[in-house]
Design a protein around this motif. Structure first.
Motif, mmCIF file in Angstrom:
data_model
loop_
_atom_site.group_PDB
_atom_site.id
_atom_site.type_symbol
_atom_site.label_atom_id
_atom_site.label_comp_id
_atom_site.label_asym_id
_atom_site.label_seq_id
_atom_site.Cartn_x
_atom_site.Cartn_y
_atom_site.Cartn_z
ATOM 1 N N ARG A 96 13.717 118.286 -6.835
ATOM 2 C CA ARG A 96 12.754 119.193 -6.210
ATOM 3 C C ARG A 96 11.639 118.453 -5.495
ATOM 4 N NH1 ARG A 96 13.074 124.137 -4.900
ATOM 5 N NH2 ARG A 96 11.185 124.954 -5.877
ATOM 6 N N GLY A 97 11.285 117.277 -5.992
ATOM 7 C CA GLY A 97 10.142 116.566 -5.432
ATOM 8 C C GLY A 97 10.539 115.652 -4.294
ATOM 9 N N SER A 98 9.520 115.174 -3.579
ATOM 10 C CA SER A 98 9.747 114.234 -2.484
ATOM 11 C C SER A 98 8.586 113.250 -2.438
ATOM 12 C CB SER A 98 9.870 114.976 -1.152
ATOM 13 O OG SER A 98 8.654 115.664 -0.857
ATOM 14 N N GLY A 99 8.846 112.087 -1.857
ATOM 15 C CA GLY A 99 7.778 111.124 -1.612
ATOM 16 C C GLY A 99 6.986 110.766 -2.860
ATOM 17 N N HIS A 100 5.679 110.986 -2.735
ATOM 18 C CA HIS A 100 4.734 110.625 -3.781
ATOM 19 C C HIS A 100 5.016 111.381 -5.089
ATOM 20 C CE1 HIS A 100 0.265 110.604 -5.173
ATOM 21 N NE2 HIS A 100 0.946 109.638 -5.745
ATOM 22 N N THR A 101 5.268 112.674 -4.996
ATOM 23 C CA THR A 101 5.539 113.472 -6.201
ATOM 24 C C THR A 101 6.808 112.995 -6.885
ATOM 25 O OG1 THR A 101 4.460 115.402 -5.230
ATOM 26 C CG2 THR A 101 5.944 115.789 -7.082
ATOM 27 N N ARG A 102 7.834 112.715 -6.088
ATOM 28 C CA ARG A 102 9.096 112.242 -6.668
ATOM 29 C C ARG A 102 8.881 110.912 -7.394
ATOM 30 N NH1 ARG A 102 13.516 109.076 -5.078
ATOM 31 N NH2 ARG A 102 15.527 109.837 -5.929
ATOM 32 N N ALA A 103 8.033 110.052 -6.850
ATOM 33 C CA ALA A 103 7.753 108.762 -7.506
ATOM 34 C C ALA A 103 7.093 108.986 -8.868
ATOM 35 C CB ALA A 103 6.863 107.902 -6.613
ATOM 36 N N ARG A 104 6.195 109.971 -8.951
ATOM 37 C CA ARG A 104 5.562 110.267 -10.247
ATOM 38 C C ARG A 104 6.593 110.784 -11.261
ATOM 39 N NH1 ARG A 104 -0.298 113.229 -9.445
ATOM 40 N NH2 ARG A 104 -1.374 111.520 -8.376
ATOM 41 N N VAL A 105 7.524 111.598 -10.789
ATOM 42 C CA VAL A 105 8.571 112.096 -11.690
ATOM 43 C C VAL A 105 9.467 110.946 -12.141
ATOM 44 C CG1 VAL A 105 10.532 113.668 -11.926
ATOM 45 C CG2 VAL A 105 8.513 114.389 -10.634
ATOM 46 N N LEU A 106 9.793 110.030 -11.212
ATOM 47 C CA LEU A 106 10.605 108.875 -11.582
ATOM 48 C C LEU A 106 9.891 108.017 -12.622
ATOM 49 C CD1 LEU A 106 12.041 107.773 -8.124
ATOM 50 C CD2 LEU A 106 13.362 108.576 -10.098
ATOM 51 N N TYR A 107 8.554 107.860 -12.471
ATOM 52 C CA TYR A 107 7.793 107.110 -13.482
ATOM 53 C C TYR A 107 7.918 107.786 -14.840
ATOM 54 C CZ TYR A 107 3.855 106.375 -16.534
ATOM 55 O OH TYR A 107 3.093 106.184 -17.651
ATOM 56 N N ARG A 108 7.780 109.122 -14.855
ATOM 57 C CA ARG A 108 7.861 109.827 -16.129
ATOM 58 C C ARG A 108 9.248 109.705 -16.737
ATOM 59 N NH1 ARG A 108 4.776 114.347 -13.117
ATOM 60 N NH2 ARG A 108 2.681 114.365 -14.028
ATOM 61 N N ASP A 125 14.273 103.077 -12.667
ATOM 62 C CA ASP A 125 13.416 104.164 -12.187
ATOM 63 C C ASP A 125 12.012 103.676 -11.839
ATOM 64 O OD1 ASP A 125 15.230 106.197 -12.135
ATOM 65 O OD2 ASP A 125 14.564 107.173 -13.977
ATOM 66 N N VAL A 126 11.435 102.828 -12.671
ATOM 67 C CA VAL A 126 10.058 102.401 -12.430
ATOM 68 C C VAL A 126 9.996 101.480 -11.216
ATOM 69 C CG1 VAL A 126 9.899 100.311 -13.888
ATOM 70 C CG2 VAL A 126 7.942 101.828 -13.674
ATOM 71 N N ARG A 127 11.063 100.713 -10.985
ATOM 72 C CA ARG A 127 11.084 99.854 -9.792
ATOM 73 C C ARG A 127 11.162 100.680 -8.505
ATOM 74 N NH1 ARG A 127 15.172 95.541 -12.640
ATOM 75 N NH2 ARG A 127 13.581 94.123 -13.440
ATOM 76 N N LYS A 128 11.825 101.835 -8.585
ATOM 77 C CA LYS A 128 11.844 102.739 -7.425
ATOM 78 C C LYS A 128 10.483 103.378 -7.209
ATOM 79 C CE LYS A 128 16.714 104.123 -7.967
ATOM 80 N NZ LYS A 128 17.601 105.253 -8.365
ATOM 81 N N ALA A 129 9.760 103.655 -8.315
ATOM 82 C CA ALA A 129 8.502 104.392 -8.190
ATOM 83 C C ALA A 129 7.360 103.525 -7.695
ATOM 84 C CB ALA A 129 8.140 104.994 -9.556
ATOM 85 N N ILE A 130 7.284 102.270 -8.123
ATOM 86 C CA ILE A 130 6.099 101.448 -7.862
ATOM 87 C C ILE A 130 5.821 101.276 -6.372
ATOM 88 C CG2 ILE A 130 5.204 99.077 -8.039
ATOM 89 C CD1 ILE A 130 6.230 99.040 -10.931
ATOM 90 N N PRO A 131 6.798 100.923 -5.517
ATOM 91 C CA PRO A 131 6.463 100.755 -4.089
ATOM 92 C C PRO A 131 5.908 102.023 -3.443
ATOM 93 C CG PRO A 131 8.631 99.839 -4.590
ATOM 94 C CD PRO A 131 8.213 100.616 -5.785
ATOM 95 N N VAL A 132 6.454 103.193 -3.814
ATOM 96 C CA VAL A 132 5.983 104.458 -3.240
ATOM 97 C C VAL A 132 4.557 104.750 -3.703
ATOM 98 C CG1 VAL A 132 6.433 106.936 -3.046
ATOM 99 C CG2 VAL A 132 8.354 105.317 -3.179
ATOM 100 N N LEU A 133 4.270 104.536 -4.960
ATOM 101 C CA LEU A 133 2.921 104.772 -5.488
ATOM 102 C C LEU A 133 1.911 103.829 -4.857
ATOM 103 C CD1 LEU A 133 3.900 105.199 -9.268
ATOM 104 C CD2 LEU A 133 3.158 107.023 -7.702
ATOM 105 N N ARG A 134 2.323 102.584 -4.628
ATOM 106 C CA ARG A 134 1.422 101.623 -3.980
ATOM 107 C C ARG A 134 1.161 102.040 -2.528
ATOM 108 N NH1 ARG A 134 3.819 96.063 -6.594
ATOM 109 N NH2 ARG A 134 2.079 95.655 -8.020
ATOM 110 N N GLN A 135 2.215 102.445 -1.858
ATOM 111 C CA GLN A 135 2.064 102.839 -0.456
ATOM 112 C C GLN A 135 1.131 104.038 -0.318
ATOM 113 O OE1 GLN A 135 5.772 103.766 1.456
ATOM 114 N NE2 GLN A 135 4.940 103.524 3.519
ATOM 115 N N ALA A 136 1.168 104.928 -1.301
ATOM 116 C CA ALA A 136 0.285 106.097 -1.288
ATOM 117 C C ALA A 136 -1.125 105.752 -1.770
ATOM 118 C CB ALA A 136 0.880 107.199 -2.157
#
Length: 855
Positions: A96-108, A125-136
């Protein structure tokens, strides 16, 4: 706000819900309450709020809001033990999520994978999330993700990678106001310190995290779990068991997370096994296995099965089935990449050896032995233990001794990083098996001299180097002052018959605070302490002195008689029989301390003769007529040695080890020859010997009445040539470093003595129970006397039993008469006993006192 000011966040959320908000806002409010209940409250309430938040997000037609709530709900479901539903929620949230929100779900979801023990999936999962969270530029969530990745690295034994992520996360946390996340970061750094082998720093950081959580008003069960692990590594298993059980009680009371309960049960099972309670360990581990299995947490379930097998073996249930079970657990742990895999292989090898399955044992032990060259200290010790057992199975005595030496060298280095005497002493338990294996090999194939070397190798190691002097920590010093004041008030209230529960609670709190800060002290660099050399000992003994070291191998006492350049060995009785006889004698001495028990004297003397036979055996005929030094194992510290028939009229010293006797023998007295006489309050005789001693030592420093306060007493004791302290002694079996002497302003405790630059060269403690010790670790003693010996004291006279105060006075006066004539403490004590009246009370009083050391 929920991780910055949790309680304020919940209050705000409830305010929002009271205003009939639109679905989007109501979804956020319910999510906040759900997070609070999930982490610190009732899981049923949490799930109710989070499901409501999810439904409201769907009504608001916000896919991003719904994805965010599904991530939070997934974590809650996993913590509630509903793993399949939780993973389904994550799958939907990621979709359901995209971009920044999806990265937060992947972290969880990565966090949930970590909870479940799926570490590779968590890293993905956390390796996928970190670059997106940093970019945001999402600082908070990036820091969370880095902290989580570091924690996963630690679970896999990758300490350096974890350190890098923790450092990066910490730099980010410093820019935020997320107080709960900051506390979690401190807690995580404590875990990292522990994984790298730094127990004092780990304890300090976990205590700091607890203080931070307390300010936020939030309980944290993960902290309890981690502290239990560190406490067990520090040799404090009973405390770990108490902490785990208490946390389980709180968790059950609030209907908290099922996942945390299972982890706490696993910690309690480990702690119970290490505490020597295998049946409690079996019950806790069995329940943990069932919970982990229901939660689909294979990594955790396998660890719990390892503890369950260990507990069953400890309860005497070794069998071929357990060999297979332990081997299967080892294979699964290795497949998971878990650092505990060598422990399981070692366990399988041990069980196989016990069954006589040599080939199977060697195969499993060879796998376990691979860990001896890398990793944290305790992991390497596991490897060397496996190597020693493998060598024994192969019939290589030399291989056993080499493996034991290497393993104990690793533990020596680890032990010296611990600043607190208590931790150093308790850490020796981890080397007890290696020391026992080496003694068995020495007895089977080596001569008496080699057995002496190995008897000394792991005996009284806490005395091998002075403890790290406590730092000038204002909080520690003020805590000790407050403790002393409260203890004095409690004692005064007891004497007056007033209630003291509140004072006792405050005293216990302050004790915990002082002890906690003491355990934080780091030791010196590795390599401290002296190596024992039999030749040096034999040279020092000369032709007249005989040293008897009592070594215990497989439960039997072996007498190692060192004299005239030789070491000879005789087998004596069983240790358990000697302990039983010593306790019987102690009971008799307690009776003889009071008039009217004269009829017990022949009974006690007969028990002394039986004890001598058990302890010395045929060696008693080889003692000659000169001075004797007895070096007993820690479990025989209650023996009144002067009562044994062959020692009654001898110059007798007792020492915890031959090494400590050597150091005492070679310690030079301080310049100046200052004498200090201390008289504490409340003695039945008023310390009647002290005024007469003032006349004998005309220039002595006399501290009595208001002058006998702890700071002044410590100041005068530091570097004195001779100190005589007449004060009530109190031994604390539950916490030996709080054993004390009562001064005018409260108790003078062992922790106080450890602050001295140099304790008195000779010290006489004329009160009851001042020579009582707690036996801990492999062969260590904690108490007043053992605190003094490594600090520069060469000789101590103290009592190991209750004594008659009136009978002590003539004994002490005669003792000092001998010292004034130039005798040693042991010589003067022998002559003082002989000068006492011949009645039962005075004889028992003389037997109760012992000269420790060599001065």
């Amino acid at each position: 706000m929920v991780f910055a000011a949790p309680n304020d966040a919940v209050a705000r959320a409830e305010e929002v819900l009271g205003t009939d908000p639109p679905p989007l806002h109501a979804s956020v409010a319910h999510q906040v309450i759900g997070i609070w209940q999930r982490d610190w409250g009732d899981m049923r309430i949490a799930l109710r709020h989070l499901r409501r938040a999810r439904d409201l997000a769907a009504r608001a037609e916000s896919a991003e809001r719904e994805a965010d709530v599904l991530g939070t709900l997934g974590v809650a479901l996993v913590h509630a033990g509903r793993t399949r539903q939780g993973l389904a929620a994550f799958e939907r949230g990621v979709g359901r999520g995209s971009g920044h929100t999806r990265a937060r779900v992947l972290y969880r979801r990565a966090y949930a994978w970590w909870v479940l023990g799926h570490h590779r999936e968590a890293l993905e999962d956390v390796r996928k999330a970190i670059p997106v969270l940093r970019q945001a530029d999402d600082v908070i969530w990036t820091a969370r993700a880095l902290t989580l990745r570091a924690t996963v690295h630690l679970a896999l034994g990758a300490v350096e990678r974890a350190d890098a992520d923790f450092t990066a996360a910490e730099a980010l946390w410093d820019t935020t106001g997320q107080e709960h996340d900051k506390a979690d970061a401190v807690e995580s750094r404590g875990l990292a310190a522990f994984r790298s082998g730094d127990v004092p720093v780990a304890l300090r950081l976990l205590d700091e995290a607890e203080e931070r959580y307390a300010k936020l008003g939030t309980p944290t069960f993960m902290l309890n779990i981690r502290r239990c692990e560190v406490l067990m590594a520090a040799g404090l298993a009973p405390e770990a068991l108490a902490e785990a059980d208490a946390a389980i009680g709180v968790l059950d009371g609030i209907g908290g997370q099922s996942t945390r309960k299972a982890e706490l049960l696993l910690g309690a099972a480990r702690a119970a096994r290490l505490s020597g309670d295998p049946h409690t360990a079996i019950a806790r581990a069995d329940l943990a296995v069932r919970l982990f299995a229901a939660q689909r947490r294979g990594w955790w379930e396998t660890h719990a099965r390892l503890v369950l097998i260990e507990a069953r073996v400890a309860a005497g249930r070794g069998s071929g089935r357990l060999v297979a079970d332990a081997a299967a657990v080892a294979d699964r742990l290795a497949a998971f990449g878990a650092p505990a895999a060598p422990e399981a292989s070692l366990l399988a090898g041990r069980i196989a050896l016990g069954l006589g399955w040599t080939a199977d044992a060697e195969r499993h032990l060879a796998v376990a032995a691979r860990s001896r060259h890398g990793g944290p200290p305790l992991a390497r010790v596991t490897g060397w233990a496996a190597q020693a057992l493998s060598a024994r199975a192969a019939g290589s005595g030399r291989g056993v001794l080499e493996a034991c030496r290497r393993g104990l060298d690793v533990l020596d280095d680890h032990r010296m990083t611990l600043g607190a005497s208590e931790l150093r002493a308790r850490a020796t338990e981890q080397g007890a098996e290696l020391a026992a294996l080496a003694q068995q090999a020495s007895l089977a194939r080596g001569g008496p001299r080699r057995l002496l070397e190995w008897s000394e190798r792991w005996r009284a190691t806490v005395l091998s180097a002075p403890p790290t002097r406590p730092p000038a920590d204002p909080a520690l010093l003020s805590g000790m002052t407050a403790y002393r004041e409260i203890a004095a008030r409690a004692e005064e209230a007891r004497r007056d018959g007033r209630p003291v529960p509140a004072l006792e609670r405050e005293q216990r709190r302050l004790e915990r605070e002082v002890r906690s800060r003491t355990l934080h002290i780091r030791g010196a660099d590795p390599g401290g302490g002296d190596r024992f050399e039999p030749e040096r000992l034999l040279r020092r003994l000369g032709d007249d002195v005989r040293l008897l070291e009592l070594a215990v191998v497989d439960g039997r006492v072996h007498v190692l008689l060192c004299a005239r350049g030789r070491v000879r060995r005789w087998a004596a009785g069983l240790l358990v029989d000697a302990e039983r006889e010593a306790e019987y004698i102690q009971a008799g001495l307690r009776r003889l301390a009071h008039p009217g028990a004269e009829g017990r004297l022949p009974v006690v003397e007969a028990a002394g003769a039986r004890l001598e036979e058990l302890l010395f055996g045929p060696a008693v005929g080889q003692l000659g007529s000169g001075p004797v030094v007895v070096v007993p194992p820690g479990r025989l510290h209650r023996v009144p040695w002067a009562l044994l028939p062959s020692l009654r009229e001898r110059v007798l010293n007792v020492s915890p080890s031959a090494s400590s006797w050597l150091r005492a023998r070679e310690t030079a007295p301080p310049p100046g020859g200052r004498h200090v006489l201390v008289r504490g309050p409340g003695l039945a005789t008023g310390g009647a010997e002290v005024p007469e001693l003032v006349d004998r030592y005309g220039t002595a420093v006399v501290l009595e009445h208001a002058d006998a306060r702890v700071p002044r007493v410590l100041e005068e004791l530091d570097g004195a040539a001779l100190a005589h302290i007449a004060a009530h002694g109190a031994f604390r079996a539950d916490s030996p470093l709080f054993s004390s002497l009562r001064m005018a302003d409260g108790p003078l405790i062992v922790h106080d003595f450890e602050r001295l630059d140099r304790s008195p060269y000779r010290i006489i403690l004329s009160s009851c129970d001042t020579a009582r010790f707690a036996s801990v670790g492999a062969d260590e003693l904690l108490g007043l006397v053992t605190a003094l010996l490594p600090l520069g004291t060469a000789g101590v006279v103290a009592s190991s039993a209750p004594v008659n105060d009136a009978a002590v006075v003539p004994l002490m006066l005669a003792l000092h008469k001998g010292l004034s004539a130039g005798l040693s403490l042991a010589e003067a004590l022998r002559d003082a006993r002989a000068a006492l009246p011949g009645d039962a009370v005075h004889q028992a009083t003389g037997w109760a006192f012992t000269a420790f050391g060599a001065a």
